[in-house]
Design an enzyme around this catalytic site. Sequence first.
Site, mmCIF file in Angstrom:
data_model
loop_
_atom_site.group_PDB
_atom_site.id
_atom_site.type_symbol
_atom_site.label_atom_id
_atom_site.label_comp_id
_atom_site.label_asym_id
_atom_site.label_seq_id
_atom_site.Cartn_x
_atom_site.Cartn_y
_atom_site.Cartn_z
ATOM 1 N N THR A 13 0.808 -1.229 0.000
ATOM 2 C CA THR A 13 0.000 0.000 0.000
ATOM 3 C C THR A 13 0.840 1.277 0.000
ATOM 4 O O THR A 13 0.297 2.371 -0.038
ATOM 5 C CB THR A 13 -0.943 0.019 1.217
ATOM 6 N N GLY A 14 2.158 1.158 0.034
ATOM 7 C CA GLY A 14 3.025 2.336 0.073
ATOM 8 C C GLY A 14 3.251 2.948 -1.297
ATOM 9 O O GLY A 14 2.777 2.440 -2.321
ATOM 10 N N ALA A 15 4.013 4.044 -1.328
ATOM 11 C CA ALA A 15 4.266 4.759 -2.583
ATOM 12 C C ALA A 15 4.971 3.873 -3.598
ATOM 13 O O ALA A 15 4.655 3.901 -4.790
ATOM 14 C CB ALA A 15 5.112 6.013 -2.303
ATOM 15 N N SER A 42 -2.964 -1.587 7.532
ATOM 16 C CA SER A 42 -3.427 -1.539 6.146
ATOM 17 C C SER A 42 -4.192 -2.787 5.712
ATOM 18 O O SER A 42 -4.743 -2.822 4.605
ATOM 19 C CB SER A 42 -2.229 -1.345 5.207
ATOM 20 N N ARG A 101 21.751 -4.388 1.354
ATOM 21 C CA ARG A 101 22.548 -3.914 0.223
ATOM 22 C C ARG A 101 24.043 -4.136 0.388
ATOM 23 O O ARG A 101 24.735 -4.454 -0.566
ATOM 24 C CB ARG A 101 22.276 -2.419 -0.022
ATOM 25 N N CYS A 130 17.938 4.547 -5.007
ATOM 26 C CA CYS A 130 17.391 5.136 -6.226
ATOM 27 C C CYS A 130 18.395 6.033 -6.947
ATOM 28 O O CYS A 130 18.521 5.988 -8.176
ATOM 29 C CB CYS A 130 16.113 5.917 -5.920
ATOM 30 N N ARG A 247 18.240 17.351 -1.023
ATOM 31 C CA ARG A 247 16.801 17.207 -1.242
ATOM 32 C C ARG A 247 16.267 18.518 -1.805
ATOM 33 O O ARG A 247 16.573 19.597 -1.279
ATOM 34 C CB ARG A 247 16.098 16.876 0.075
ATOM 35 N N HIS A 254 14.594 12.383 -9.603
ATOM 36 C CA HIS A 254 15.909 12.818 -9.119
ATOM 37 C C HIS A 254 16.749 13.341 -10.284
ATOM 38 O O HIS A 254 16.768 12.751 -11.366
ATOM 39 C CB HIS A 254 16.674 11.648 -8.494
#
Length: 351
Positions: A13-15, A42, A101, A130, A247, A254
């Site tokens: 349900t996240g972005a 959720s 990672r 990203c 940011r 980006h």
Amino acid sequence: MTKNYTVAILGATGAVGTRLLSQLEQSEIPVGQIKLLASKRSAGKQLQFHDQSVVVEEATPASFDGVDIVLASAGGAVSKRLLPEAVKRGAVCVDNTSAFRMDPAVPLVVPEVNASALQKHQGIIANPNCSTIQMVAALKPIYDTAGLKQVVVSTYQAGSGAGQRAIQELDQQAQQHLDGQTMTSEIFPVKGADRHYPLAFNLLPQIDVFEPDGSTHEEWKMVHETKKILLDDMDATAIKVNATCVRVPVVIGHGESVYFEVAHPEKMNPTKMKEVLQQAPGVVVQDDPATQLYPQPINAAGTTATYVGRIRADLENQGGYNLWVVADNLLKGAAANTVAIAATLVKNQWL
């Protein structure tokens, strides 16, 4: 006979999770069953996958029984807790958090850059940061042609990189400013920090927490992830990498100003560079100063390509070059790369 796979999306349900679902719909992965997993809060929501309505379930270890592929983007703590459980049950997991990672046993993969690393997975594959993804996608064809000695990158990273609530906060701050009100902030620059600042109409030279040496963890990630992807060693010295991450008040997309020096100057010039970039998978060259053509986040949003422009030589240092690189951080930098990893595993039977 083609096998149909049971695929689970963790953090559905996240972005990024909703984009994972959309990218999975568009992929060539033969999905027999889809499971949507999220927090207890959720659970019960419904999302569409193709023509079916799927109920979101609370994620527990038992949720992964019978699952072949897990696409995860629910936060590092959740991934660390649940993905080993999924692997125990026979699933292969592609994780979009920072949890694994830098684990030497976990491949860190951008399919068009180092797909072969997938062959040595032990059940978990990590999706890079990203900002790293779009940079190495642009640099790999140059590295293959003329080598790399040094990379210096300054990033201009969208607010959505901090999550769905960050998008809402940026919108709220912009409206507050336009209404003549004091802008409030609870998320930027870092949710758990002692101090918060507005991002709207502002620039914040802090992404993630500060390291003891004064760099931020985002900058640390770009340095070591780049080395792990290109050289298979996060501490390699063959390529020097330096990053400053900022940011900016952009919702999605980006931008990166990338300066680099090639190892073999005789093998590269701006014309050659444009040619190799135009032939690179997933890269779109937008570079025509005469018509003011160059990559912009507003145009990259909603697409899965890596856009490269402002290609030019450093007139002061032989072998030095500049690029401007833009990509949708939620798609190319997250969901699309995650699904592309899974599709590569399926295509090559590396599950």
